[in-house]
Design an enzyme around this catalytic site. Structure first.
Site, short mmCIF file in Angstrom:
data_model
loop_
_atom_site.label_atom_id
_atom_site.label_comp_id
_atom_site.label_asym_id
_atom_site.label_seq_id
_atom_site.Cartn_x
_atom_site.Cartn_y
_atom_site.Cartn_z
N HIS A 245 -0.32 -5.52 -4.41
CA HIS A 245 -1.20 -4.38 -4.23
C HIS A 245 -1.11 -3.34 -5.38
O HIS A 245 -0.02 -3.32 -5.90
CB HIS A 245 -1.04 -3.64 -2.90
N GLU B 267 -0.72 0.03 -5.55
CA GLU B 267 0.35 0.78 -5.59
C GLU B 267 1.67 0.31 -6.03
O GLU B 267 2.52 0.57 -6.82
CB GLU B 267 0.35 1.49 -4.21
ZN ZN Z 1 -1.12 -1.96 -0.09
#
Ligand code: ZN
Length: 150
Positions: free
Chosen positions: A47, A49
């Site tokens: 992901h 982040e």
């Molecule tokens: Zn995530």
């Protein structure tokens, strides 16, 4: 935030993954960045982040981002929220909400629902196994004199 949003568009338009981008800033400078890379890397944990946290930690040579701020184009999912707490930035800015993400097919509500459930009631079976043997490493850690606490 503008950069995080640009990354969300770039990654998704290039087919790398969903439309999510993140940037990590320290003292007004970008020290890490990333976009969702799940499809490109066959990595369900890639992901935006997480990718940005790994990039910033690598660039800064540290495992904590205490003096940093994280900008993400969307409110973090439970996995990223956990990673953010482990990385310890001082602040998180987010643009889209998790409700916005659910509307386009990225619904992480089921994970939030699983977290407070007793282990025995979770959808993915969690089975206790080998605790006594595993305790050896914990005992070693407690007694280890030269450890780095974090
Ligand atoms: Zn995530």
């Amino acid at each position: 935030m503008q950069k995080a949003i640009e990354l969300s568009l770039k990654g998704s338009s290039e087919g790398k993954g969903g439309p999510f981008g993140a940037v990590i800033v320290k003292d007004g400078k970008i020290v890490g960045q990333g976009h969702n890379n799940v499809l490109n890397s066959n990595d369900p944990t890639a992901h935006a982040e997480i990718v940005a946290i790994r990039d910033a930690c690598k660039n800064l040579g540290t495992f904590q981002l205490s003096d940093c701020e994280l900008y993400t184009s969307c409110e973090p999912c439970p996995m990223c929220l956990g990673a953010i707490y482990w990385a310890r930035p001082k602040k998180v800015y987010y643009a889209n909400t998790r409700e916005d993400a659910a509307e386009i097919g990225f619904d992480d509500a089921f994970i939030y629902d699983e977290i407070p459930l007793p282990i025995s009631e979770r959808k993915i079976q969690m089975i206790p196994l080998g605790r006594e043997e595993a305790q050896k490493a914990f005992k070693f850690w407690v007694e280890k004199q030269d450890k780095t606490l974090y």
